[in-house]
Design an enzyme around this catalytic site. Structure first.
Site, PDB file in Angstrom:
ATOM      1  N   CYS A  90      11.562  32.539   9.378  1.00  0.00           N
ATOM      2  CA  CYS A  90      10.801  31.345   9.727  1.00  0.00           C
ATOM      3  C   CYS A  90      11.730  30.206  10.093  1.00  0.00           C
ATOM      4  O   CYS A  90      12.946  30.321   9.931  1.00  0.00           O
ATOM      5  CB  CYS A  90       9.946  30.908   8.544  1.00  0.00           C
ATOM      6  SG  CYS A  90      10.979  30.422   7.153  1.00  0.00           S
ATOM      7  N   CYS A 108      14.044  29.031   7.435  1.00  0.00           N
ATOM      8  CA  CYS A 108      15.283  29.789   7.239  1.00  0.00           C
ATOM      9  C   CYS A 108      16.364  29.231   8.155  1.00  0.00           C
ATOM     10  O   CYS A 108      17.534  29.152   7.781  1.00  0.00           O
ATOM     11  CB  CYS A 108      15.089  31.259   7.598  1.00  0.00           C
ATOM     12  SG  CYS A 108      13.642  32.000   6.878  1.00  0.00           S
ATOM     13  N   ASP A 150      43.572  56.191  58.000  1.00  0.00           N
ATOM     14  CA  ASP A 150      42.410  55.965  58.837  1.00  0.00           C
ATOM     15  C   ASP A 150      42.616  54.575  59.450  1.00  0.00           C
ATOM     16  O   ASP A 150      43.215  53.714  58.814  1.00  0.00           O
ATOM     17  CB  ASP A 150      41.175  55.993  57.927  1.00  0.00           C
ATOM     18  CG  ASP A 150      39.919  55.600  58.666  1.00  0.00           C
ATOM     19  OD1 ASP A 150      39.719  56.121  59.763  1.00  0.00           O
ATOM     20  OD2 ASP A 150      39.158  54.779  58.121  1.00  0.00           O
ATOM     21  N   ASP A 177      38.225  55.403  53.702  1.00  0.00           N
ATOM     22  CA  ASP A 177      37.302  54.505  53.027  1.00  0.00           C
ATOM     23  C   ASP A 177      36.437  55.199  51.980  1.00  0.00           C
ATOM     24  O   ASP A 177      35.593  54.589  51.369  1.00  0.00           O
ATOM     25  CB  ASP A 177      36.434  53.745  54.030  1.00  0.00           C
ATOM     26  CG  ASP A 177      35.528  54.675  54.799  1.00  0.00           C
ATOM     27  OD1 ASP A 177      35.434  55.849  54.421  1.00  0.00           O
ATOM     28  OD2 ASP A 177      34.926  54.232  55.783  1.00  0.00           O
ATOM     29  N   ASP A 205      35.385  59.445  55.155  1.00  0.00           N
ATOM     30  CA  ASP A 205      36.569  60.288  55.180  1.00  0.00           C
ATOM     31  C   ASP A 205      36.601  61.287  54.035  1.00  0.00           C
ATOM     32  O   ASP A 205      37.634  61.882  53.772  1.00  0.00           O
ATOM     33  CB  ASP A 205      37.818  59.405  55.119  1.00  0.00           C
ATOM     34  CG  ASP A 205      37.888  58.450  56.292  1.00  0.00           C
ATOM     35  OD1 ASP A 205      37.577  58.893  57.414  1.00  0.00           O
ATOM     36  OD2 ASP A 205      38.233  57.285  56.093  1.00  0.00           O
TER      37      ASP A 205
END
Lengths: 120, 746
Positions: B17, B20, B430, B629, B633
């Site tokens: 609550c 608390c 590439d 990539d 590839d």
């Protein structure tokens, strides 16, 4: 006389070393039907150090590390490509389904702690 | 001062609550050092500001009738570190205790200050020393004995076996001599308590030093994970709250404010911003993010505030997977390390046997007192042997090497990739997206007389706004970046294959290729010569003409990444042949190759034929690495001995390639090869050192040099050497962390 005895004792000791460490099987084996095994990592060993498991059925190895030495911080299954970090006091589960029979060693990083998963 | 802003979070239980909340907050605020404390009832968490210790906070909460704990993930990490530190401290403490007993004996012995064993008083002294040594063996060395016993029961022999046997035998023999000195010949009446205790001190010290050095080897992963913030601002039931990221669920909505890091992976649902992803992709320019775009945990939100939905949490985030992959790779051994593993497995029992043989040899053939010599040499053999150094050699270097690579944005998948990367003779690159940016960009603005760059760009952009040509976006993008205002246009016409025409500010403007200019009888003057130069460099020159007069050239190309040339040079300097593989035309390919210094080009290769080209190179006897990539590839990457994916951390790249370059540039390839070479060299040094150490150390300890030069090793020297050998291996591996990867210039 004592010379011969001591030499004989030495040879016997060598034989004992060979037999105990290389020939005799570890007795702490465990055949798992339930599929889960607790392995305690303590004092430089895996207990039990040998686990027998059936082919094709999932087996869970639950490592519980109590050993504070950094040597115990990882467990590797080299042939299976598995490596896990072990935290002190926290169980680490590795579940696998062995697809073929064979002996799969698990070790610490340096190969000093040794255990075997024997798949039949 | 530095710590006063420290924020501590606790997870609470027992709260039900608002009352608390006040109780717990009051309790927390009462802890000295706390400047602020707030309890969240829904989350059951407390956030505390101030320089305080967590246990004090937990205790305060407990005293107020509730319970608190550290949030789980942090607690685990902290617990691990605390346990490691405690173990380190324990080792040092054990060292100290053993040294207090051993060191005075060690110093007094050679000076002849210790009493003789033959007198009753002397024996009493030695008995006392023996008991003190037993205490050392139990307190400082107990773990060796229990470890040895447990290993023995499991039919295993470890380092502990050697240490326990070595020191145990030394102590037992000494005690027998102290109790019954008359049993041994006069020369053999010597106690070895100092050896047993000093050895235990040294080995514990070695283990402590090793532990410290080891902690540093795994820092790379920790640093990766630290990129991710621990707390996220989550919106639950319409309210915002700071939540530990471990507690975030899938599809929850999270707010990220400017300057904050994105906590986990997800998709933007509201707002827009620019996000700096350089930690993952190496791309220095922040990326624009709009609703629907993905954001990745660990990246930095620069400008705006946005809401996003969590799509990957916990172990599924990109960062966690990268860290996991690095961790896995750090554990994987290349085949070079396997030999050491095989040796390690049979090492300790072999040393035990050698030790017995040594004893027998001295006992049978050695000088008097044979028993004493036999025992000391057998003990020294046990102590000096160090399988640890052998076992550590490979994993330590791999761990540091792979970690170092990860810091540089190079994810090495496994040890095998590392070993293969060293052997590469050819690297196939590439072109698009690997050597070049992969997107067209304006590479040159050449204004004619009476024009300047800004005006040229402004006019071209104004007319291109209406165009759908892919090159248009490059021009418009640059104009936006330079904050040039676009002008109104009308009468837009696309002239198929040639360009466009329109009226800008009432002036007729043409924008297109040389043919378009010729058709309209535009005098290009010396611009054609510049255009030819540009064409030769694989750039596409586009002319702008206004009111029938040439205004200038805008060159567009897929620009070469700024890092490509230097990286290719570095590869070539390492003796690696660099080949370009592309589907692009021979002309463009050659032009790019010439600019970056590549000699061999495979142009006009269809994607499905790329793997065949790799095979062709392999038939020539080359060991080929392919850089691509990661998606287009894939077959070529798989065909190559080592596939490098320039993937900026995408899933496919991480899964498929042997080595993933998170930063999309070629520097990573050169880095990867250099790190692999250095790591492998480091492993070899370590293995060599460890082998030589054992191969020489054990026979010397056994006394093979005694008949030649009367040299016998003191068991304490053996203990020191043993302790140092592991420390040396770990330290040598740590050298890799300082590897300098300075880019050389072409």
């Amino acid at each position: 006389m004592s010379l011969i005895l001591i030499n004989l004792a030495g040879v016997f000791l060598i034989g004992l070393i060979v037999w105990w460490f290389w020939i005799a099987e570890t007795r702490t084996r465990l055949i798992t039907e339930s599929g889960a095994v607790d392995i305690l990592v303590e004092g430089g060993t895996y207990q039990p150090a040998r686990i027998d498991a059936p082919v094709g059925k999932p087996v869970t190895l639950r490592f519980l590390r109590k050993d504070p030495s950094p040597c115990a911080e990882k467990v590797l299954f080299d042939k299976l490509g598995i490596s896990r970090d072990l935290t002190i006091g926290k169980p680490e589960e590795i579940t696998l389904v062995p697809k073929q029979p064979g002996v799969f060693e698990f070790t610490c990083q340096m190969g000093m702690y040794r255990g075997r998963l024997v798949v039949k | 001062m530095a710590k006063s802003d420290q924020v501590t979070r606790l997870s609470l239980s027992g709260l039900h609550c608002a009352g608390c909340v006040t109780t717990v907050e009051t309790a927390l605020k009462a802890v000295p050092g706390v400047t602020q404390a707030a309890v969240n009832l829904t989350e059951r968490t407390a956030t505390v500001k101030g320089d305080v210790s967590v246990p004090a906070l937990i205790q305060a909460v407990a005293q107020s009738g509730y319970s608190a704990a550290e949030p789980k993930s942090d607690a685990e990490e902290a617990g691990k570190e605390a346990a490691e530190f405690a173990y380190y401290r324990a080792l040092l403490h054990k060292t100290l205790v053993a040294a207090v007993v051993g060191a005075p004996l060690f110093v007094a012995e050679p000076l002849g200050l210790l009493p003789s064993l033959m007198h009753a008083q002397g024996r009493m002294f030695w008995l006392f020393v023996g008991i003190a040594s037993l205490f050392v063996l139990v307190y400082s060395g107990g773990h060796f004995f229990t470890g040895a016993w447990k290993a023995f029961k499991a039919h295993n022999a470890t380092m502990d076996t050697l240490i326990a046997l070595g020191t145990g035998v030394a102590w037992l023999y000494s005690m027998v001599i102290v109790a019954f000195p008359e049993l041994a010949p006069p020369l053999a009446r010597h106690a070895y308590f100092e050896a047993a205790t000093v050895i235990i001190a040294l080995i514990n010290l070695g283990a402590a030093l090793e532990m410290r050095a080891r902690g540093k080897t795994s820092e790379a992963v920790k640093r990766l994970l630290n990129l991710q913030p621990k707390i996220a601002r989550v919106i639950r039931n319409g309210e915002e709250a700071d939540i530990n990221i471990a507690e975030i669920g899938l599809d929850e909505t999270i707010r990220v404010r400017p300057g904050e890091k994105v906590p986990i992976d997800g998709v933007i649902i509201e707002g827009h911003s620019s996000v700096d992803e350089s930690m993952l992709t190496g791309e220095p320019m922040p990326k624009e993010k709009n609703p629907g775009d993905e954001v990745v945990g660990g990246t930095l939100n620069k400008s705006g505030s946005f809401l996003f939905q969590a799509k990957h949490i916990g172990k599924d985030t990109a960062l966690a997977r990268i860290a996991e992959m690095v961790r896995q790779a750090q554990n994987a051994k290349p085949s070079i390390g396997r030999l050491a593993d095989k040796i390690s497995a049979v090492f300790v029992p072999s040393v035990l046997i050698i030790s017995v043989i040594t004893f027998l040899a001295w006992f049978d053939f050695g000088p008097a007192p044979a028993l004493s010599y036999g025992l000391v040499t057998a003990m020294t053999v046990l102590i000096i042997a160090c399988p640890c150094a052998l076992g550590l050699a490979t994993p330590m270097s791999i761990m540091v090497g792979v970690g170092k690579a990860a810091e540089q944005g190079v994810l090495i998948r496994n040890g095998e990739a590392l070993q293969q990367a060293v052997k590469l003779t050819t690297i196939v690159l590439d072109k698009t997206g690997t050597i070049t940016q992969g997107q067209p960009a304006v590479t040159a603005l050449i204004p004619a007389a009476g024009w300047d760059e800004a005006k040229l760009l402004q006019w071209a952009a104004s007319i291109e706004v209406a165009s759908e040509h892919p090159l248009a976006s490059a021009i418009i993008g640059l104009a936006k970046q330079r904050r040039l205002a676009l002008m109104p246009l009308n009468d837009f016409r696309a002239i198929g294959g040639h360009g466009v025409s329109a009226k800008v500010n009432g002036n007729l403007v043409l924008f297109g290729n040389q043919k378009l200019m010729r058709d309209h009888h535009i005098d290009l003057g010396n611009l054609t010569a510049r255009a030819a130069e540009l064409s030769a460099q694989a750039q596409t020159p586009l002319y702008l003409a206004a009111q029938n007069k040439a205004a200038g050239i805008i060159a567009i190309a897929d620009p070469i990444k700024p890092t490509s040339k230097a990286a290719i040079y570095r590869l070539q300097a390492q003796g690696i042949k660099v080949v370009m593989l592309t589907g692009d035309s021979v002309h463009t390919a050659n032009a790019i190759a010439a600019q970056v210094g590549i000699d061999e080009v495979f142009a006009e290769v269809l994607p499905q034929d790329k793997a065949a080209k790799i095979a062709e190179l392999q038939q020539r006897g080359e060991i080929v690495g392919m850089v691509g990539d990661g998606i287009n590839d894939a077959p070529a990457l798989a065909a190559a001995a080592v596939g490098f994916a320039v993937g900026a951390g995408t899933d496919v790249a991480i899964e498929s390639a042997d080595i993933t370059l998170m930063h999309s540039n070629l520097k990573g390839v050169a880095d990867a090869i250099e790190i692999s070479k250095t790591t492998l060299r480091n492993i070899k040094q370590n293995l060599f050192g460890a082998f030589i150490y054992n191969v020489l150390g054990i026979p010397i300890a056994a006394g093979v040099l005694y008949p030649v030069v009367a040299l016998l090793l003191n068991p304490m020297i053996a203990g020191a050497a043993m302790a140092l050998s592991s420390v040396t291996v770990v330290s040598n591996a740590n050298r890799l962390r300082w590897l300098d990867l300075v880019e050389s210039h072409a």
